[in-house]
Motif scaffolding. Structure first.
Motif, PDB file in Angstrom:
ATOM      1  N   SER A   1       0.833  -1.207   0.000  1.00  0.00           N
ATOM      2  CA  SER A   1       0.000   0.000   0.000  1.00  0.00           C
ATOM      3  C   SER A   1       0.865   1.254   0.000  1.00  0.00           C
ATOM      4  N   GLU A   2       2.024   1.182   0.621  1.00  0.00           N
ATOM      5  CA  GLU A   2       2.905   2.351   0.659  1.00  0.00           C
ATOM      6  C   GLU A   2       3.416   2.671  -0.740  1.00  0.00           C
ATOM      7  N   GLN A   3       3.742   1.612  -1.493  1.00  0.00           N
ATOM      8  CA  GLN A   3       4.217   1.845  -2.857  1.00  0.00           C
ATOM      9  C   GLN A   3       3.099   2.396  -3.735  1.00  0.00           C
ATOM     10  N   GLU A   4       1.893   1.906  -3.500  1.00  0.00           N
ATOM     11  CA  GLU A   4       0.755   2.422  -4.264  1.00  0.00           C
ATOM     12  C   GLU A   4       0.541   3.904  -3.952  1.00  0.00           C
ATOM     13  N   TYR A   5       0.660   4.220  -2.672  1.00  0.00           N
ATOM     14  CA  TYR A   5       0.526   5.625  -2.267  1.00  0.00           C
ATOM     15  C   TYR A   5       1.578   6.488  -2.957  1.00  0.00           C
ATOM     16  N   MET A   6       2.813   6.009  -2.970  1.00  0.00           N
ATOM     17  CA  MET A   6       3.897   6.784  -3.588  1.00  0.00           C
ATOM     18  C   MET A   6       3.695   6.907  -5.100  1.00  0.00           C
ATOM     19  N   ALA A   7       3.184   5.847  -5.713  1.00  0.00           N
ATOM     20  CA  ALA A   7       2.910   5.908  -7.155  1.00  0.00           C
ATOM     21  C   ALA A   7       1.873   6.996  -7.430  1.00  0.00           C
ATOM     22  N   ARG A   8       0.827   7.031  -6.625  1.00  0.00           N
ATOM     23  CA  ARG A   8      -0.217   8.035  -6.829  1.00  0.00           C
ATOM     24  C   ARG A   8       0.318   9.438  -6.564  1.00  0.00           C
ATOM     25  N   LEU A   9       1.146   9.536  -5.500  1.00  0.00           N
ATOM     26  CA  LEU A   9       1.698  10.850  -5.152  1.00  0.00           C
ATOM     27  C   LEU A   9       2.599  11.364  -6.281  1.00  0.00           C
ATOM     28  N   MET A  10       3.484  10.504  -6.775  1.00  0.00           N
ATOM     29  CA  MET A  10       4.404  10.946  -7.828  1.00  0.00           C
ATOM     30  C   MET A  10       3.636  11.260  -9.114  1.00  0.00           C
ATOM     31  N   ARG A  11       2.576  10.513  -9.358  1.00  0.00           N
ATOM     32  CA  ARG A  11       1.739  10.804 -10.522  1.00  0.00           C
ATOM     33  C   ARG A  11       1.112  12.203 -10.401  1.00  0.00           C
ATOM     34  N   GLN A  12       0.615  12.465  -9.224  1.00  0.00           N
ATOM     35  CA  GLN A  12      -0.071  13.734  -8.986  1.00  0.00           C
ATOM     36  C   GLN A  12       0.892  14.928  -9.102  1.00  0.00           C
ATOM     37  N   LYS A  13       2.118  14.718  -8.667  1.00  0.00           N
ATOM     38  CA  LYS A  13       3.054  15.847  -8.627  1.00  0.00           C
ATOM     39  C   LYS A  13       3.864  15.992  -9.916  1.00  0.00           C
ATOM     40  N   SER A  14       3.791  14.999 -10.818  1.00  0.00           N
ATOM     41  CA  SER A  14       4.681  15.014 -11.982  1.00  0.00           C
ATOM     42  C   SER A  14       3.938  15.292 -13.273  1.00  0.00           C
ATOM     43  N   LYS A  15       4.584  16.083 -14.132  1.00  0.00           N
ATOM     44  CA  LYS A  15       4.025  16.302 -15.467  1.00  0.00           C
ATOM     45  C   LYS A  15       4.222  15.044 -16.306  1.00  0.00           C
ATOM     46  N   VAL A  16       5.445  14.535 -16.308  1.00  0.00           N
ATOM     47  CA  VAL A  16       5.742  13.333 -17.098  1.00  0.00           C
ATOM     48  C   VAL A  16       6.222  12.234 -16.148  1.00  0.00           C
ATOM     49  N   LEU A  17       5.479  11.137 -16.150  1.00  0.00           N
ATOM     50  CA  LEU A  17       5.853   9.999 -15.303  1.00  0.00           C
ATOM     51  C   LEU A  17       6.356   8.872 -16.207  1.00  0.00           C
ATOM     52  N   VAL A  18       7.600   8.465 -15.976  1.00  0.00           N
ATOM     53  CA  VAL A  18       8.202   7.399 -16.781  1.00  0.00           C
ATOM     54  C   VAL A  18       8.318   6.128 -15.936  1.00  0.00           C
ATOM     55  N   ALA A  19       7.716   5.046 -16.430  1.00  0.00           N
ATOM     56  CA  ALA A  19       7.932   3.735 -15.799  1.00  0.00           C
ATOM     57  C   ALA A  19       9.325   3.302 -16.212  1.00  0.00           C
ATOM     58  N   PHE A  20      10.233   3.340 -15.261  1.00  0.00           N
ATOM     59  CA  PHE A  20      11.654   3.170 -15.537  1.00  0.00           C
ATOM     60  C   PHE A  20      12.062   1.734 -15.217  1.00  0.00           C
ATOM     61  N   GLY A  21      12.409   0.989 -16.255  1.00  0.00           N
ATOM     62  CA  GLY A  21      12.891  -0.369 -16.029  1.00  0.00           C
ATOM     63  C   GLY A  21      11.772  -1.394 -16.012  1.00  0.00           C
ATOM     64  N   SER A  22      12.202  -2.641 -16.034  1.00  0.00           N
ATOM     65  CA  SER A  22      11.267  -3.753 -16.197  1.00  0.00           C
ATOM     66  C   SER A  22      10.251  -3.887 -15.061  1.00  0.00           C
ATOM     67  N   CYS A  23      10.666  -3.655 -13.808  1.00  0.00           N
ATOM     68  CA  CYS A  23       9.728  -3.826 -12.681  1.00  0.00           C
ATOM     69  C   CYS A  23       8.529  -2.905 -12.818  1.00  0.00           C
ATOM     70  N   ALA A  24       8.802  -1.641 -13.140  1.00  0.00           N
ATOM     71  CA  ALA A  24       7.712  -0.681 -13.277  1.00  0.00           C
ATOM     72  C   ALA A  24       6.904  -0.977 -14.539  1.00  0.00           C
ATOM     73  N   GLN A  25       7.592  -1.409 -15.591  1.00  0.00           N
ATOM     74  CA  GLN A  25       6.906  -1.651 -16.849  1.00  0.00           C
ATOM     75  C   GLN A  25       6.085  -2.944 -16.824  1.00  0.00           C
ATOM     76  N   GLU A  26       6.698  -4.041 -16.312  1.00  0.00           N
ATOM     77  CA  GLU A  26       6.029  -5.335 -16.468  1.00  0.00           C
ATOM     78  C   GLU A  26       6.097  -6.235 -15.228  1.00  0.00           C
TER      79      GLU A  26
END
Ligand code: FES
Lengths: 165, 335
Positions: free
Chosen positions: B72-97
């Motif tokens: 849940s903490e990672q989900e929270y951080m994903a949402r937070l970074m999405r909210q604060k960022s203009k461009v969000l890049v899924a960097f690397g295989s873990c984030a992508q797949e």
């Protein structure tokens, strides 16, 4: 209504030259099969990428049938042998994923075999009905109460993070 | 907004290799620092989540987010970074797949806890204690994040603008992406920043449509240096995998394991591999085919979905509560 019978949804990919004609023949000859099957016509069973089957399950299908010409009779020469090998690969993978064998079926049916195809369809529907609903997307929807946990986190940040003066 | 761009880098369920890959651009990191104010990079700089929480929405120009989402903490951080960022890049295989953390989807949360907190030989836990999400202590309640049954990708969690593939992304590709961003030469939103060819296209080995009677494990043969590894019976994933690495592994005789993710247009990496392998098997006899496949590919999930299980069509194995057989789970646990 007492005792509702489970009506499985089965997706079938039928090749244009044999199996789809077998299904047509079953229709014109008034051979009945149960309405749980949704047929999709493809040019050849070799057109059926394993991702089509996986996608059908991911979208909620209870079973998937691939039907094509008998080995040696494919209208694109060797393609249904590829289907045979892909199917074996797919089945092996689905077993590892914890899916029951009867939910996928490879059926050869020539254009003249309407009766055979209708019989295979009915048999598969019965087998899948006995297995019950698959509802694959439910496997990943059970991650617990995420929203509550996240709200908790926000509250916690609000309470704990300001340094008291 | 400052004249410099604002950059953030974050990690979730990952190994840290992506962070090292960023530093792999060597002295060019100074160019990055010249172009961007780096406001958040927990691996490298001191920083606080509360400072990010206080920033205006979209005030970060670019966020490189590596790691899958499993708590849940990672989900929270994903949402937070999405909210604060203009461009969000899924960097690397873990984030992508989902990558290696996503292989947790080949078992269950219960089995993972059982292994981690009870069964491993190095675990000493006579009271059978497991981490709790809430614990009462004299000072109040302590909380831990919630651990998910199913690992998710970043794209399954929030909207992602771009994907940068690789486990980890090669430093040259990271630099290419940074240049593309700085020069505003980005592809259409939602796309992968990378090649559209496969590892096979970069591989120097020759292919001559040879078929095989059995699959071999890497330790069973010394491969011929010039011929396609797949045609020598090794399960090489080059055919399904996006170029970007320079075909490092097959060049030195080791089959591609697919760390650069599915090539453009490939939706399910495993399905692409099943199709490719089906074409090289030299048999038209159903029983022989089954034997070749069962003996040659004892672990289809690990072979076909090593990096992409969380991102695959089926995402995970069946849960026991949902018809998954217990027999299957035992094999998953012992594997
Ligand atoms: S045309 Fe019928 S299986 Fe190929």
């Amino acid at each position: 209504m007492a005792d509702e019978r489970f009506e499985p949804k089965i997706i079938a990919f039928l090749c244009n030259w044999c199996s789809y004609r077998a299904a047509d023949l079953a229709g014109t000859a008034r051979i009945k099969y149960e309405p749980n099957i949704r047929m999709l016509r493809v040019m050849c069973s070799g057109r059926v990428d394993p991702s089509f089957v996986l996608k059908a399950f991911a979208l909620g299908a209870d079973g998937v049938m691939i039907a094509g010409c008998h080995p040696g009779e494919c209208h694109y020469l060797e393609q249904n042998y590829k289907t045979m090998r892909r199917f074996s690969m797919l089945k092996h993978t689905l077993q590892a994923m914890g899916m029951e064998d009867d939910r996928v079926r490879l059926q050869w049916a020539s254009a003249a075999e309407g009766v055979l195809l209708a019989g295979a369809i009915n048999e598969m529907i019965e087998q899948v009905r006995a297995l019950g609903p698959l509802d694959w997307p439910k496997n990943w929807s059970e991650n617990g109460n995420i929203e509550e946990a996240i709200e908790q986190l926000v509250e916690e940040h609000a309470e704990a993070m300001e340094v008291p003066v | 907004m400052s004249e410099k761009g604002v950059l953030a880098l974050y990690w979730a369920a990952s190994c840290g290799g992506c962070e090292i890959a960023v530093l792999g651009i060597n002295e060019k990191i100074l160019d990055v620092a010249a172009a961007f104010d780096i406001v958040f990079w927990p691996c490298v700089l001191d920083g606080k989540v509360r400072d990010i929480e206080k920033m205006d929405d979209k005030s970060i120009d670019l966020c490189f987010f590596n790691g899958a989402i499993r708590t849940s903490e990672q989900e929270y951080m994903a949402r937070l970074m999405r909210q604060k960022s203009k461009v969000l890049v899924a960097f690397g295989s873990c984030a992508q797949e989902g990558c290696i953390p996503g292989l947790a989807n080949a078992t269950t949360k219960e089995a993972i806890f059982q292994t981690a907190y009870h069964d491993t030989p190095s675990t000493v836990n006579p009271d059978g204690i497991r981490p709790q999400t809430e614990t009462e202590v004299a000072e109040g309640t302590l909380y831990l994040p919630f651990f998910y049954e199913t690992v998710k990708t970043l794209g399954q969690t929030v909207d992602v603008d771009y994907y940068l593939p690789g486990c980890p992304p090669e430093p040259e590709r990271i630099w290419d992406a940074i240049v593309a961003i700085l020069e505003n030469k980005l592809p259409a939103p939602g796309s992968v920043i990378g090649a559209e060819t496969t590892v096979c296209d970069d591989c120097p080995r020759t292919r001559d449509e040879k078929k095989i009677k059995e699959f071999k494990r890497t330790w069973e043969i010394v491969p011929d240096p010039d011929i396609c590894l797949l045609e020598q019976g090794l399960v090489c994933c080059g055919i399904a995998t996006r170029a970007g690495c320079g075909a490092l592994c097959p060049t030195v005789g080791s089959p591609c394991i697919g760390c650069y993710g599915p090539n453009e247009g490939v939706e399910d990496f495993g399905a692409r591999m099943m199709t490719a392998l089906a074409s090289v098997i030299d048999s038209d006899d159903p029983e022989e085919i089954d034997r070749i496949i069962h003996e040659g590919i004892p672990d289809p999930i690990g072979t076909f979905y090593r990096f992409s299980l969380a991102h695959s069509e089926l995402r995970r194995i069946a849960l026991p509560a949902n018809g998954g057989s217990d027999a299957k789970l035992e094999t998953a646990e012992s594997a």
